[in-house]
Design a protein around this motif. Structure first.
Motif, PDB file in Angstrom:
ATOM      1  N   PRO A   1      25.067 -30.315 -45.822  1.00  0.00           N
ATOM      2  CA  PRO A   1      25.732 -29.091 -45.388  1.00  0.00           C
ATOM      3  C   PRO A   1      25.426 -28.715 -43.937  1.00  0.00           C
ATOM      4  CG  PRO A   1      24.637 -28.748 -47.496  1.00  0.00           C
ATOM      5  CD  PRO A   1      24.286 -30.110 -47.047  1.00  0.00           C
ATOM      6  N   VAL A   2      24.153 -28.879 -43.527  1.00  0.00           N
ATOM      7  CA  VAL A   2      23.780 -28.480 -42.176  1.00  0.00           C
ATOM      8  C   VAL A   2      24.446 -29.402 -41.152  1.00  0.00           C
ATOM      9  CG1 VAL A   2      21.855 -28.233 -40.568  1.00  0.00           C
ATOM     10  CG2 VAL A   2      21.641 -27.397 -42.902  1.00  0.00           C
ATOM     11  N   LEU A   3      24.504 -30.700 -41.489  1.00  0.00           N
ATOM     12  CA  LEU A   3      25.138 -31.652 -40.578  1.00  0.00           C
ATOM     13  C   LEU A   3      26.616 -31.324 -40.386  1.00  0.00           C
ATOM     14  CD1 LEU A   3      23.405 -33.798 -39.357  1.00  0.00           C
ATOM     15  CD2 LEU A   3      24.473 -35.479 -40.850  1.00  0.00           C
ATOM     16  N   VAL A   4      27.284 -31.004 -41.472  1.00  0.00           N
ATOM     17  CA  VAL A   4      28.708 -30.671 -41.395  1.00  0.00           C
ATOM     18  C   VAL A   4      28.903 -29.477 -40.466  1.00  0.00           C
ATOM     19  CG1 VAL A   4      30.635 -29.718 -42.692  1.00  0.00           C
ATOM     20  CG2 VAL A   4      29.344 -31.618 -43.624  1.00  0.00           C
ATOM     21  N   TYR A   5      28.067 -28.482 -40.646  1.00  0.00           N
ATOM     22  CA  TYR A   5      28.185 -27.285 -39.825  1.00  0.00           C
ATOM     23  C   TYR A   5      27.883 -27.607 -38.360  1.00  0.00           C
ATOM     24  CZ  TYR A   5      27.607 -22.523 -38.238  1.00  0.00           C
ATOM     25  OH  TYR A   5      27.737 -21.346 -37.565  1.00  0.00           O
ATOM     26  N   THR A   6      26.859 -28.477 -38.162  1.00  0.00           N
ATOM     27  CA  THR A   6      26.457 -28.824 -36.801  1.00  0.00           C
ATOM     28  C   THR A   6      27.604 -29.503 -36.044  1.00  0.00           C
ATOM     29  OG1 THR A   6      24.242 -29.140 -37.647  1.00  0.00           O
ATOM     30  CG2 THR A   6      24.681 -29.981 -35.463  1.00  0.00           C
ATOM     31  N   THR A   7      28.285 -30.442 -36.706  1.00  0.00           N
ATOM     32  CA  THR A   7      29.383 -31.121 -36.000  1.00  0.00           C
ATOM     33  C   THR A   7      30.487 -30.136 -35.635  1.00  0.00           C
ATOM     34  OG1 THR A   7      30.271 -31.733 -38.144  1.00  0.00           O
ATOM     35  CG2 THR A   7      29.048 -33.419 -36.957  1.00  0.00           C
ATOM     36  N   SER A   8      30.674 -29.116 -36.445  1.00  0.00           N
ATOM     37  CA  SER A   8      31.706 -28.141 -36.090  1.00  0.00           C
ATOM     38  C   SER A   8      31.274 -27.305 -34.883  1.00  0.00           C
ATOM     39  CB  SER A   8      32.021 -27.241 -37.287  1.00  0.00           C
ATOM     40  OG  SER A   8      31.020 -26.263 -37.448  1.00  0.00           O
ATOM     41  N   LEU A   9      29.957 -27.237 -34.638  1.00  0.00           N
ATOM     42  CA  LEU A   9      29.475 -26.476 -33.478  1.00  0.00           C
ATOM     43  C   LEU A   9      29.695 -27.240 -32.172  1.00  0.00           C
ATOM     44  CD1 LEU A   9      26.092 -24.819 -34.501  1.00  0.00           C
ATOM     45  CD2 LEU A   9      28.302 -23.738 -34.174  1.00  0.00           C
ATOM     46  N   ILE A  10      29.763 -28.587 -32.262  1.00  0.00           N
ATOM     47  CA  ILE A  10      29.903 -29.384 -31.028  1.00  0.00           C
ATOM     48  C   ILE A  10      31.171 -28.987 -30.292  1.00  0.00           C
ATOM     49  CG2 ILE A  10      30.274 -31.726 -30.153  1.00  0.00           C
ATOM     50  CD1 ILE A  10      28.388 -32.733 -32.277  1.00  0.00           C
TER      51      ILE A  10
ATOM     52  N   PRO B   1      20.722 -19.178 -33.476  1.00  0.00           N
ATOM     53  CA  PRO B   1      20.899 -18.252 -34.603  1.00  0.00           C
ATOM     54  C   PRO B   1      21.786 -18.773 -35.744  1.00  0.00           C
ATOM     55  CG  PRO B   1      21.112 -17.089 -32.521  1.00  0.00           C
ATOM     56  CD  PRO B   1      21.017 -18.522 -32.190  1.00  0.00           C
ATOM     57  N   PRO B   2      23.007 -19.305 -35.439  1.00  0.00           N
ATOM     58  CA  PRO B   2      23.798 -19.784 -36.576  1.00  0.00           C
ATOM     59  C   PRO B   2      23.124 -20.922 -37.322  1.00  0.00           C
ATOM     60  CG  PRO B   2      24.854 -20.359 -34.495  1.00  0.00           C
ATOM     61  CD  PRO B   2      23.761 -19.404 -34.175  1.00  0.00           C
ATOM     62  N   LEU B   3      22.397 -21.782 -36.607  1.00  0.00           N
ATOM     63  CA  LEU B   3      21.748 -22.900 -37.299  1.00  0.00           C
ATOM     64  C   LEU B   3      20.555 -22.448 -38.123  1.00  0.00           C
ATOM     65  CD1 LEU B   3      22.222 -25.752 -34.732  1.00  0.00           C
ATOM     66  CD2 LEU B   3      23.018 -25.688 -37.080  1.00  0.00           C
ATOM     67  N   VAL B   4      19.825 -21.434 -37.628  1.00  0.00           N
ATOM     68  CA  VAL B   4      18.742 -20.880 -38.448  1.00  0.00           C
ATOM     69  C   VAL B   4      19.337 -20.318 -39.728  1.00  0.00           C
ATOM     70  CG1 VAL B   4      17.003 -19.075 -38.642  1.00  0.00           C
ATOM     71  CG2 VAL B   4      17.241 -20.315 -36.506  1.00  0.00           C
ATOM     72  N   ARG B   5      20.428 -19.581 -39.545  1.00  0.00           N
ATOM     73  CA  ARG B   5      20.990 -18.905 -40.714  1.00  0.00           C
ATOM     74  C   ARG B   5      21.478 -19.895 -41.765  1.00  0.00           C
ATOM     75  NH1 ARG B   5      24.230 -13.403 -40.211  1.00  0.00           N
ATOM     76  NH2 ARG B   5      22.125 -12.758 -39.629  1.00  0.00           N
ATOM     77  N   ILE B   6      22.208 -20.936 -41.320  1.00  0.00           N
ATOM     78  CA  ILE B   6      22.730 -21.878 -42.319  1.00  0.00           C
ATOM     79  C   ILE B   6      21.592 -22.662 -42.961  1.00  0.00           C
ATOM     80  CG2 ILE B   6      23.247 -23.732 -40.655  1.00  0.00           C
ATOM     81  CD1 ILE B   6      25.811 -23.480 -43.058  1.00  0.00           C
TER      82      ILE B   6
ATOM     83  N   ILE C   1      15.400 -26.997 -33.512  1.00  0.00           N
ATOM     84  CA  ILE C   1      14.647 -25.737 -33.512  1.00  0.00           C
ATOM     85  C   ILE C   1      15.114 -24.826 -34.653  1.00  0.00           C
ATOM     86  CG2 ILE C   1      14.075 -23.678 -32.159  1.00  0.00           C
ATOM     87  CD1 ILE C   1      14.668 -25.446 -29.653  1.00  0.00           C
ATOM     88  N   GLY C   2      16.453 -24.636 -34.735  1.00  0.00           N
ATOM     89  CA  GLY C   2      16.994 -23.741 -35.756  1.00  0.00           C
ATOM     90  C   GLY C   2      16.740 -24.269 -37.154  1.00  0.00           C
TER      91      GLY C   2
ATOM     92  N   VAL D   1      14.240 -23.709 -42.281  1.00  0.00           N
ATOM     93  CA  VAL D   1      13.529 -24.252 -43.445  1.00  0.00           C
ATOM     94  C   VAL D   1      12.290 -23.417 -43.736  1.00  0.00           C
ATOM     95  CG1 VAL D   1      12.198 -26.218 -44.283  1.00  0.00           C
ATOM     96  CG2 VAL D   1      14.410 -26.592 -43.211  1.00  0.00           C
ATOM     97  N   VAL D   2      11.568 -23.064 -42.684  1.00  0.00           N
ATOM     98  CA  VAL D   2      10.372 -22.233 -42.878  1.00  0.00           C
ATOM     99  C   VAL D   2      10.762 -20.893 -43.520  1.00  0.00           C
ATOM    100  CG1 VAL D   2       8.555 -20.941 -41.699  1.00  0.00           C
ATOM    101  CG2 VAL D   2       9.039 -23.296 -41.043  1.00  0.00           C
ATOM    102  N   ALA D   3      11.798 -20.264 -42.956  1.00  0.00           N
ATOM    103  CA  ALA D   3      12.209 -18.962 -43.487  1.00  0.00           C
ATOM    104  C   ALA D   3      12.702 -19.090 -44.917  1.00  0.00           C
ATOM    105  CB  ALA D   3      13.307 -18.367 -42.608  1.00  0.00           C
ATOM    106  N   GLY D   4      13.479 -20.167 -45.198  1.00  0.00           N
ATOM    107  CA  GLY D   4      14.068 -20.314 -46.524  1.00  0.00           C
ATOM    108  C   GLY D   4      13.050 -20.716 -47.564  1.00  0.00           C
ATOM    109  N   TYR D   5      12.070 -21.528 -47.162  1.00  0.00           N
ATOM    110  CA  TYR D   5      11.126 -22.009 -48.169  1.00  0.00           C
ATOM    111  C   TYR D   5      10.035 -20.988 -48.471  1.00  0.00           C
ATOM    112  CZ  TYR D   5       8.227 -25.002 -50.962  1.00  0.00           C
ATOM    113  OH  TYR D   5       7.523 -25.506 -52.023  1.00  0.00           O
ATOM    114  N   PHE D   6       9.525 -20.357 -47.425  1.00  0.00           N
ATOM    115  CA  PHE D   6       8.379 -19.486 -47.677  1.00  0.00           C
ATOM    116  C   PHE D   6       8.759 -18.053 -48.002  1.00  0.00           C
ATOM    117  CE2 PHE D   6       6.670 -23.044 -45.313  1.00  0.00           C
ATOM    118  CZ  PHE D   6       5.629 -23.398 -46.127  1.00  0.00           C
ATOM    119  N   ARG D   7      10.020 -17.699 -47.739  1.00  0.00           N
ATOM    120  CA  ARG D   7      10.478 -16.334 -48.032  1.00  0.00           C
ATOM    121  C   ARG D   7       9.504 -15.295 -47.463  1.00  0.00           C
ATOM    122  NH1 ARG D   7      12.296 -17.832 -54.244  1.00  0.00           N
ATOM    123  NH2 ARG D   7      13.962 -19.195 -53.583  1.00  0.00           N
TER     124      ARG D   7
END
Lengths: 302, 328, 357
Positions: A222-231, A178-183, A119-120, A125-131
């Protein structure tokens, strides 16, 4: 036909070098090659796999029925009457409960993060790509959720929805969005500003094609790395919710819940009482170390 | 080593240890620099020109770089100095300017403070004297309304002004030797020429020696008394700028000059050097330009040619030209 | 007789068909600089301000200028990577983005761009063959056919596809990467290629190889180039005509011979004499301009060059000069300077006017 190449490379074995060069070493292959030399991370991944396997094949790994109590054999130490890790406050085999508990603990650790990633990641991606407007709407929404500390947010949601496994997962998923949307938003907008995206746009490609071909494969690392740290955080949060009685309900085995139940036994048999906590610590530590190892192998700067 | 040379570099080599292997960045560079002389080092990226400059001033990280050979400055060998002694020489007797002026300045202090602080540290002058000298220096580098600029922060200045301020900082302790690492490369052409002329004028007035590293033939021509052309970590040709430019005696220099488009005629293909520079991790024991050289022969592959003199001070590292068997 | 006059007017272009492939009319792009409370607009960067020019079929138009002059923005606005504020782009007689003209997709099939940074303009996660094949695939070619096309264009830019197709951009040198970028542009068989500082980050010896490649490709495929660079030597070598930009405006445009040997605008004159001398016996003795180019945020009124111009007068501060051609320069050279506009009231304009027989 123009035939001018500028590749004068001095090599030891020309045939071998040519074969290698023709193959091309893609990103994931280089990550694997770097990972292969990193014994620390490999052994951490090994431990995680071990825990996963034990949880998956819990009925075969467990030595006793995790629900079968005994009035006489309560809070006994290691090796008592065939109980490898002793027994809990109602005399149930602790080893078997820890093995079965791994199931719920891993489910509540991994599933919310995965759901939140989907979801995030999508929103990011939508927020980052379309600004512009989509970005404002999504990011301001995320900011609202960010205003609460994650543990409070999770407690508030389960408090509202009631305890239980599904609600725990739901609450944690909302907490991690929220953290996943942001990253995802940050990484996407970084990638989007690179020239190859401009080049793709100037070949007439539509946004969806560009995201599929050029954005996703560059943001995944980068997102995967962050995701594993969230587990690891998710495991601890889930345990915390159960500990507070907001998560999984008794008599199901879950590490946080077990820790709560054994709390009063801390004066009787402190080693036994600490065991679920030790498992939480080891598992979340392993996920954290794996995340660090992956970060190095993927050469990601967060 | 001649009598009046202030810097003498003898067989300098620099190797970098990396994960992939050992990079042979500089492979035996030797030269003497006379008092008041401007040496231009001309080379493409990866030729080792900037690394040479950093090795001279001891700026390479010791954990990755192993340095061989000798660098003598003012009669003392740089590599035998302690960090404190090195720091005393850097900034006071040897100064360096960079392509990117922001690396020389701390963004949170004003330009005036930073120049004055350097003067106080090296000369022990009073703050008031140091500030006065800082103002004189800004005037020296032709910064308009110097007094006001003392109170400016680095980011408040335009690119050309920053470059001038960095030169002022470098000159703050009257260095005998100025090392310049592509200081005009990031500048627009109309500003570049101003900085070159400024450096030339300051060098003449202050009698400094300068080593000026650049990839641009035109810039090297404008500034240098003597030129050294660098390729794969070695000087392949050295000599007075006039001789090297007008009569290049190494096939690489010749190729470089004819592939700069000035000599080309519109509507005709350029006389380009084929191929690419060698892999610095696997340098052959041969002329490193041979694989790209149209004059190469069997003999060129048997060992690295020596830098052999053609006239009194014009030398080339080409076997065939050195033995008089090739006219370029 | 008529033919001779035309060829005289545009020297060096005798064999070229005299029809504009690309027409750029009054193109404008201003960027708002936001800051302060609630991101209010604090200043405006007039990056491209009423830029007008034509590109003839088969020619190379060079665009030169210093950093911040708007040359790269112009390219991006033409490619519609940045939305223009005003103005129109007409490709091959058809207005781009108009209901009765052609769409952007159609434009992209005909106009392609090569960027300066060879590394960041290739997706590091894709093998280069796929990067090259992407364009054709976007325009409906099947993956297999597109990869075949990629192999053939990679060959055309001198990269043997058997050796290179499956490599990734980090495995290539800067020169090879820029060849891939050129191949990517060629894969759509465009008529016009915009080269934005395409050789600027390459070493001289590699730059020469890539310039030769561009030279050969242009002949082979009848290409038209817009070549944007800050390197005056390279632009002189490769271009037929050259456009000089200063702070978002066209200062001078004309054939390379005319502009380089007989520059009319004081800025062009200064720019050309700022080039380092290649003759060690005749070094530059005086810098033609002092100071840095002004900040493109809130540029000077009137003529934007007046703050650095030795001939500036009151009129230059008041009205911006129009791009005009003088009869003796023919249509080959146009200058935006009051000194070349007899009706401007500039004292030097009067003087030259009076001095003429």
């Amino acid at each position: 036909m123009v035939s001018k190449t500028d590749n004068t490379v001095i090599v030891v074995d020309p045939a071998e070098a040519l074969r290698r060069a023709r193959q091309g070493r893609g990103y994931w292959r280089r990550v694997w090659e770097r990972l292969r030399g990193d014994w620390g991370t490999l052994s951490v991944i090994g431990i995680i796999l071990l825990i996963l396997l034990a949880a998956a094949f819990a009925p075969f790994v467990a030595t006793h029925d995790p629900m079968q109590g005994s009035i006489l054999g309560r809070l006994k130490g290691f090796g008592y009457n065939g109980h490898i890790l002793g027994t809990d406050e109602t005399g149930r085999d602790l080893f078997s409960r820890i093995v079965f508990g791994a199931r719920l603990s891993l489910i509540t650790g991994v599933l919310p993060v995965l759901f939140a990633l989907v979801i995030g990641g999508f929103l990011g991606v939508v927020a980052g790509y379309f600004r512009g407007f989509p970005n404002s709407v999504i990011m301001r929404g995320v900011d609202v959720l960010y205003a609460f500390p994650s543990i409070l947010l999770a407690i508030a949601i389960t408090g509202m929805l009631g305890s239980g496994l599904t609600n725990t997962i739901l609450a944690l998923t909302i907490t991690f969005i929220p953290p996943l949307v942001r990253i995802s938003e940050t990484v996407t907008s970084q990638v989007r500003s690179l020239d190859f995206v401009e080049a793709a746009r100037s070949s007439g490609a539509r946004p969806l094609t560009i995201i599929r071909f050029h954005i996703l494969n560059n943001m995944l690392g980068p997102v995967l790395v962050y995701t594993t740290s969230l587990i690891s955080i998710s495991i601890i949060l889930a345990a915390g919710l159960s500990f507070l009685g907001l998560g999984v309900t008794p008599p199901d085995a879950e590490w946080g819940l077990m820790l709560n139940n054994l709390r009063s036994a801390i004066w009787v048999n402190p080693v036994i009482a600490a065991l679920p906590g030790v498992m939480i610590f080891i598992t979340s530590m392993c996920f954290n170390l794996m995340s660090d190892g992956l970060r190095q192998a993927m050469d990601v700067r967060l | 080593m001649s009598q009046d040379s202030i810097l003498s570099v003898d067989n300098l080599s620099v190797r970098f240890r990396t994960h992939e292997g050992i990079v042979h960045a500089v492979n035996g560079v030797s030269f003497d620099l006379a008092q008041g002389e401007v040496l231009g080092i001309l080379g493409e990226s990866g030729s080792g020109k900037s690394v040479t400059l950093r090795a001279i001033i001891g700026l390479l990280p010791r954990e990755y770089a192993s340095i061989g050979g000798r660098v003598r400055f003012g009669g003392r060998e740089i590599q035998h100095l302690s960090n404190e002694e090195l720091n005393a020489i850097r900034g006071a007797r040897i100064a360096m300017i960079f392509q990117e002026p922001m690396v020389a300045f701390d963004p949170v202090f004003t330009v005036g403070d930073q120049i004055a602080e350097t003067i106080v540290r090296h000369d022990g002058a009073s703050w008031r004297d140091a500030m006065r000298r800082a103002r004189d220096l800004l005037e020296l580098v032709q910064i308009p309304s110097a007094k006001r600029r003392l109170a400016a922060y680095p980011h408040e200045m335009s690119g050309g002004m920053q470059q001038r301020a960095m030169i002022a900082l470098a000159l703050s302790c009257n260095p005998q030797l100025l090392l310049a690492d592509e200081p005009t490369t990031a500048l627009d052409v109309t500003v570049q020429i101003q900085i070159i002329l400024l450096l030339r004028e300051l060098q003449r007035e202050l009698g400094m020696s300068v080593i000026f590293v650049t990839h641009d033939v035109g810039v090297a021509t404008e500034i240098s008394d003597r030129l050294a052309v660098m390729y794969a970590g070695r000087f392949v040709e050295t000599g007075p700028a006039v001789d090297v430019i007008e009569q290049p005696r190494h096939p690489y220099t010749d190729g470089l000059l004819s592939s700069t488009v000035l000599s080309a005629r519109q509507g005709h293909r350029l006389n380009a050097i084929p191929g690419a520079p060698p892999d610095l991790m696997a340098l052959p024991d041969a002329c490193s330009f041979a694989p790209r050289c149209r004059y190469a022969e069997e003999q060129c592959l048997s060992g690295v040619p020596a830098l052999s003199p053609i006239t009194r001070d014009h030398a080339t590292r080409c076997l065939r030209v050195g033995e008089g068997r090739l006219e370029l | 007789m008529v033919t001779t006059t035309i060829t005289d007017a545009v020297p060096g272009m005798t064999a070229v068909e005299q029809q504009p492939l690309l027409v750029v009319r009054d193109l404008r792009k201003h960027f708002a600089v936001k800051g302060g409370f609630l991101g209010r607009t604090q200043a405006v960067v007039q990056a491209v301000d009423n830029v007008t020019f034509d590109v003839m079929k088969g020619e190379t138009l060079g665009i030169v200028g210093e950093s911040g002059c708007g040359k790269s923005t112009t390219a991006r606005v033409i490619m519609h990577l940045i939305e223009p504020d005003a103005g129109e782009v007409i490709f091959d007689g058809q207005a781009v983005g108009h209901s009765d003209g052609i769409g952007y997709r159609e434009l992209y099939r005909n106009v392609q761009m090569v960027f300066q940074d060879s590394y960041s303009s290739l997706n590091p996660r894709l093998p280069i063959a796929l990067s090259v094949a992407f364009g054709p695939m976007v325009h409906g070619m099947l993956r297999g056919a597109a990869l075949e096309r990629a192999a053939s264009v990679l060959g055309q830019v001198g990269l043997d596809s058997a050796n290179f197709a499956n490599r990734y951009s980090h495995e290539l040198s800067g020169g090879q990467r820029q060849r891939v970028n050129i191949a990517r542009a060629l894969a759509l068989e465009p008529k016009l290629i915009l080269l934005d500082e395409a050789v600027s980050s390459l070493d001289k010896s590699i730059e020469a190889q890539v310039l030769n490649l561009l030279f050969d490709l242009k002949r082979e495929f009848d290409l038209t180039y817009i070549f944007i660079s800050h390197d005056l030597n390279v632009v002189r070598y490769i271009s037929d005509r050259v456009l000089v930009m200063y702070l978002g405006k066209v200062a001078e445009i004309g054939s390379v011979e005319a502009v380089y040997t007989n520059p009319q605008h004081p800025y062009t004159q200064a720019l050309l004499s700022s080039m380092p001398s290649m003759d060690p016996r005749r070094r530059t003795e005086q810098a033609p301009l002092t100071g840095d180019p002004p900040n493109p945020i809130n540029p000077p009124s009137g003529c934007r060059f007046r703050t650095r111009c030795p001939f500036a007068e009151d009129i230059c501060a008041g009205t911006p000069p129009r791009l005009t051609s003088r009869p003796e320069h023919g249509i080959s050279q146009q200058v935006a300077c009051h000194m070349h506009d007899p009706s401007s009231g500039h004292s030097r304009a009067m003087a030259t006017e009076a001095a003429r027989p």
